[in-house]
Design an enzyme around this catalytic site. Sequence first.
Site, PDB file in Angstrom:
ATOM      1  N   TYR A   1      56.220  46.455  27.998  1.00  0.00           N
ATOM      2  CA  TYR A   1      55.237  45.276  26.504  1.00  0.00           C
ATOM      3  C   TYR A   1      56.139  45.169  25.239  1.00  0.00           C
ATOM      4  CZ  TYR A   1      51.647  44.723  29.939  1.00  0.00           C
ATOM      5  OH  TYR A   1      51.332  44.380  30.896  1.00  0.00           O
TER       6      TYR A   1
ATOM      7  N   SER B   1      51.439  43.366  36.064  1.00  0.00           N
ATOM      8  CA  SER B   1      52.955  43.027  35.903  1.00  0.00           C
ATOM      9  C   SER B   1      54.173  43.863  36.874  1.00  0.00           C
ATOM     10  CB  SER B   1      53.139  42.972  34.510  1.00  0.00           C
ATOM     11  OG  SER B   1      53.157  41.687  33.669  1.00  0.00           O
TER      12      SER B   1
ATOM     13  N   TYR C   1      52.781  33.365  41.973  1.00  0.00           N
ATOM     14  CA  TYR C   1      52.518  34.324  40.865  1.00  0.00           C
ATOM     15  C   TYR C   1      51.645  35.276  40.804  1.00  0.00           C
ATOM     16  CZ  TYR C   1      52.583  36.684  36.543  1.00  0.00           C
ATOM     17  OH  TYR C   1      52.426  37.149  35.560  1.00  0.00           O
TER      18      TYR C   1
ATOM     19  N   VAL D   1      48.524  45.027  33.337  1.00  0.00           N
ATOM     20  CA  VAL D   1      47.444  45.247  32.694  1.00  0.00           C
ATOM     21  C   VAL D   1      46.175  45.549  33.580  1.00  0.00           C
ATOM     22  CG1 VAL D   1      47.954  43.292  31.280  1.00  0.00           C
ATOM     23  CG2 VAL D   1      47.195  42.700  33.920  1.00  0.00           C
TER      24      VAL D   1
ATOM     25  N   LYS E   1      56.577  42.911  38.988  1.00  0.00           N
ATOM     26  CA  LYS E   1      57.834  41.847  38.372  1.00  0.00           C
ATOM     27  C   LYS E   1      59.000  41.799  38.811  1.00  0.00           C
ATOM     28  CE  LYS E   1      54.710  39.830  34.828  1.00  0.00           C
ATOM     29  NZ  LYS E   1      54.808  39.378  33.246  1.00  0.00           N
TER      30      LYS E   1
HETATM   31  N1  GLU Z   1      48.662  38.004  35.505  1.00  0.00           N
HETATM   32  C1  GLU Z   1      48.420  38.721  34.587  1.00  0.00           C
HETATM   33  C2  GLU Z   1      48.811  38.063  33.427  1.00  0.00           C
HETATM   34  O1  GLU Z   1      50.142  36.679  34.042  1.00  0.00           O
HETATM   35  C3  GLU Z   1      49.943  40.132  34.268  1.00  0.00           C
HETATM   36  C4  GLU Z   1      50.515  40.317  32.978  1.00  0.00           C
HETATM   37  C5  GLU Z   1      50.562  41.988  33.372  1.00  0.00           C
HETATM   38  O2  GLU Z   1      50.513  43.050  33.485  1.00  0.00           O
HETATM   39  O3  GLU Z   1      51.686  42.023  32.137  1.00  0.00           O
HETATM   40  O4  GLU Z   1      48.729  37.647  32.426  1.00  0.00           O
END
Ligand code: GLU
Length: 313
Positions: free
Chosen positions: A243, A66, A191, A261, A69
């Site tokens: 989060y 993430s 993604y 994560v 993002k």
């Molecule tokens: N590739 C992970 C997913 O799509 C990223 C989640 C994250 O790092 O919060 O669940």
Amino acid sequence: MPTITDIESTLESLHDRYRPLNTGAVATYIPELTKADPDLFCIAVRFVDGSGFTIGDTDARFTLQSCSKPLILAQALSTVGRDMVMRLTGVEPTGNSFSSMVGLDQIGKPLNPMVNAGAIVTASLLPGDSAEDRYKRMRANLSAYLGSEAELDTAVYESELRTSDRNRALAYLLKSKGTIEGDVKQHLDLYIRQCAISVNTQQLANAAATLANNGINPVSNERAVSVEYIKDILVVMLMNGMYNYAGRWAYEVGIPAKSGVSGSIFGVVPGVMGIAVYSPRLDEYGNSTRGLAVFSDLSKRYNMHIFDQRDPK
Ligand code: GLU
């Protein structure tokens, strides 16, 4: 604010202090991530003048997950502009898990680009003539933040591709709502690739420093994003980057940051520096436990909270 000289001894002592912190667990829902050595621990900083320091497992590599993002949000903003990005997603905290579907059917669009649904929307906006071209451009732009070539961790990519039913469901729901257009499979693939870009902690600190330095990587002097979008990105990071701990983080740490994560957190001290911590054990919110401890400590020690009164009267 610290200088490179005082930060070196501070990071050494923080690394010693938080190394024994062994609470939390490595993420398991992407099978390949379970292979991470839970004891790895690295802290890196990059100042906007280009100086930097790294301590701990400097060679450890991990995937952006993430942490990609905000950087992909920046690419979407640069491609279609603020109005379109705001129309298709938003800036509101969700209060739900990062991969939740709650509300999506009713509202028809994700609440922000830091949850999976929102990040799939921003990935769908990435430019290019073909799947290869879009991936090439995305990777080139990520490389500008990292300061060196962005590489794909194929094992993590394939592992997530095999287990991404929830993200696939989100993507098709968004398509049915008209929030995503075009080839859903291709958007989802992009993604998953952005999440599987492999980095070390110093590269992640470079990315944070690029945002701290108005969009210019302070090591390579390459521009990764227009200054016009820095505020958009930092606000979204501060509101939604950690989060369901985002509110507490804004209250106590106050550094625009994003967590992933794989166990990384990168944070931006505007005009000063980028900070990154990697340590794969995650707390109940999904944030690196040692990462959280290091950022909280640094923020208090150097008054890095964005609302700290720097010159109290
Ligand atoms: N590739 C992970 C997913 O799509 C990223 C989640 C994250 O790092 O919060 O669940």
